[in-house]
Design a protein around this motif. Structure first.
Motif, PDB file in Angstrom:
ATOM      1  N   THR A   1       0.669  -1.263  -0.001  1.00 33.71           N
ATOM      2  CA  THR A   1      -0.119   0.011  -0.202  1.00 33.71           C
ATOM      3  C   THR A   1       1.046   1.340   0.094  1.00 33.71           C
ATOM      4  OG1 THR A   1      -0.084  -0.045   2.446  1.00 33.71           O
ATOM      5  CG2 THR A   1      -1.987  -1.216   1.312  1.00 33.71           C
ATOM      6  N   THR A   2       2.174   1.094   0.289  1.00 36.36           N
ATOM      7  CA  THR A   2       3.022   2.274   0.612  1.00 36.36           C
ATOM      8  C   THR A   2       3.612   2.701  -1.236  1.00 36.36           C
ATOM      9  OG1 THR A   2       4.889   0.693   0.417  1.00 36.36           O
ATOM     10  CG2 THR A   2       3.867   1.766   2.392  1.00 36.36           C
TER      11      THR A   2
ATOM     12  N   ARG B   1      -5.301  -2.576 -12.366  1.00 35.05           N
ATOM     13  CA  ARG B   1      -6.566  -2.789 -11.821  1.00 35.05           C
ATOM     14  C   ARG B   1      -7.265  -4.364 -11.823  1.00 35.05           C
ATOM     15  NH1 ARG B   1      -7.282   0.158 -15.710  1.00 35.05           N
ATOM     16  NH2 ARG B   1      -8.829  -0.257 -17.439  1.00 35.05           N
TER      17      ARG B   1
ATOM     18  N   ARG C   1     -12.238  -9.827  -2.396  1.00 31.49           N
ATOM     19  CA  ARG C   1     -10.884  -8.834  -2.412  1.00 31.49           C
ATOM     20  C   ARG C   1      -9.829  -9.776  -3.028  1.00 31.49           C
ATOM     21  NH1 ARG C   1     -12.962  -7.744   2.830  1.00 31.49           N
ATOM     22  NH2 ARG C   1     -12.064  -9.317   3.761  1.00 31.49           N
TER      23      ARG C   1
ATOM     24  N   ALA D   1       1.142   1.269  -4.063  1.00 30.68           N
ATOM     25  CA  ALA D   1       0.186   2.250  -3.629  1.00 30.68           C
ATOM     26  C   ALA D   1      -0.932   1.462  -4.005  1.00 30.68           C
ATOM     27  CB  ALA D   1       0.433   3.379  -4.601  1.00 30.68           C
ATOM     28  N   VAL D   2      -1.127   0.127  -3.557  1.00 28.91           N
ATOM     29  CA  VAL D   2      -2.328  -0.514  -3.860  1.00 28.91           C
ATOM     30  C   VAL D   2      -3.594   0.051  -3.018  1.00 28.91           C
ATOM     31  CG1 VAL D   2      -3.358  -2.735  -3.432  1.00 28.91           C
ATOM     32  CG2 VAL D   2      -1.250  -2.604  -4.610  1.00 28.91           C
ATOM     33  N   ARG D   3      -4.635   0.067  -3.470  1.00 27.35           N
ATOM     34  CA  ARG D   3      -5.790   0.508  -2.905  1.00 27.35           C
ATOM     35  C   ARG D   3      -6.927  -0.503  -3.030  1.00 27.35           C
ATOM     36  NH1 ARG D   3      -2.246   2.900  -0.765  1.00 27.35           N
ATOM     37  NH2 ARG D   3      -2.009   5.118  -0.603  1.00 27.35           N
ATOM     38  N   LEU D   4      -7.885  -0.670  -2.411  1.00 23.25           N
ATOM     39  CA  LEU D   4      -9.112  -1.173  -2.584  1.00 23.25           C
ATOM     40  C   LEU D   4     -10.342  -0.469  -2.325  1.00 23.25           C
ATOM     41  CD1 LEU D   4      -8.432  -4.458  -0.282  1.00 23.25           C
ATOM     42  CD2 LEU D   4      -8.572  -4.418  -2.697  1.00 23.25           C
ATOM     43  N   GLU D   5     -11.393  -0.394  -3.427  1.00 20.72           N
ATOM     44  CA  GLU D   5     -12.698   0.253  -3.287  1.00 20.72           C
ATOM     45  C   GLU D   5     -13.879  -0.516  -3.545  1.00 20.72           C
ATOM     46  OE1 GLU D   5     -13.016   3.877  -5.162  1.00 20.72           O
ATOM     47  OE2 GLU D   5     -10.989   4.646  -4.636  1.00 20.72           O
TER      48      GLU D   5
ATOM     49  N   ALA E   1      -9.475  -3.407  -6.960  1.00 22.46           N
ATOM     50  CA  ALA E   1      -8.237  -3.521  -6.520  1.00 22.46           C
ATOM     51  C   ALA E   1      -7.320  -2.614  -7.541  1.00 22.46           C
ATOM     52  CB  ALA E   1      -7.617  -4.695  -6.171  1.00 22.46           C
ATOM     53  N   TYR E   2      -6.670  -1.541  -7.359  1.00 27.57           N
ATOM     54  CA  TYR E   2      -5.570  -0.849  -8.178  1.00 27.57           C
ATOM     55  C   TYR E   2      -4.270  -0.668  -7.607  1.00 27.57           C
ATOM     56  CZ  TYR E   2      -7.935   3.353  -6.070  1.00 27.57           C
ATOM     57  OH  TYR E   2      -8.250   4.153  -5.066  1.00 27.57           O
ATOM     58  N   GLY E   3      -3.601  -0.171  -8.369  1.00 28.27           N
ATOM     59  CA  GLY E   3      -2.331   0.225  -7.987  1.00 28.27           C
ATOM     60  C   GLY E   3      -1.499   0.444  -9.076  1.00 28.27           C
TER      61      GLY E   3
END
Length: 108
Positions: free
Chosen positions: A5-6, A22, A58, A79-83, A96-98
């Motif tokens: 996520t960083t 994604r 997920r 920089a992975v994110r979940l929405e 999921a995207y990054g």
């Protein structure tokens, strides 16, 4: 494949940014799960059927994101994110995207 996520990965230098990646999935609730959840809401507690549904969503979204990154030749995704969003009554999309990146080969 590493995914974090960083914006960086400790101990690794990013040598190239390959682009946005994604993965997504859409899941619908099951009637049986709804019945159990309705009963559970009366007494409180975790709705395990829904927890399991979202955990599977997920994992599938992350796997699809990593597959897309692998097709680009990435070593990692930063920089992975979940929405999640509701797209219809009883159905949700999880994304999921990054950013797919290449890492310094000498540090792998």
């Amino acid at each position: 494949m590493l995914y974090v996520t960083t914006p960086t990965i400790a101990g690794h230098d990013i040598t190239a940014t390959l682009g946005f990646v994604r993965g997504s999935t859409v899941r619908a609730k099951h009637v049986g799960t709804d019945i159990v959840a309705s009963l559970k809401q009366m007494v409180g507690g975790e709705l395990k059927g829904y927890s399991s549904l979202m955990a599977g969503a997920r994992e599938q979204a992350i796997d699809r994101m990593l597959d897309e990154a692998q097709q680009l030749g990435a070593d990692a995704v930063v920089a992975v994110r979940l929405e999640t969003s509701s797209i219809a009554r009883g159905a949700s999309e999880l994304v999921a995207y990054g950013t797919a990146v290449k890492l310094d080969a000498s540090q792998r």
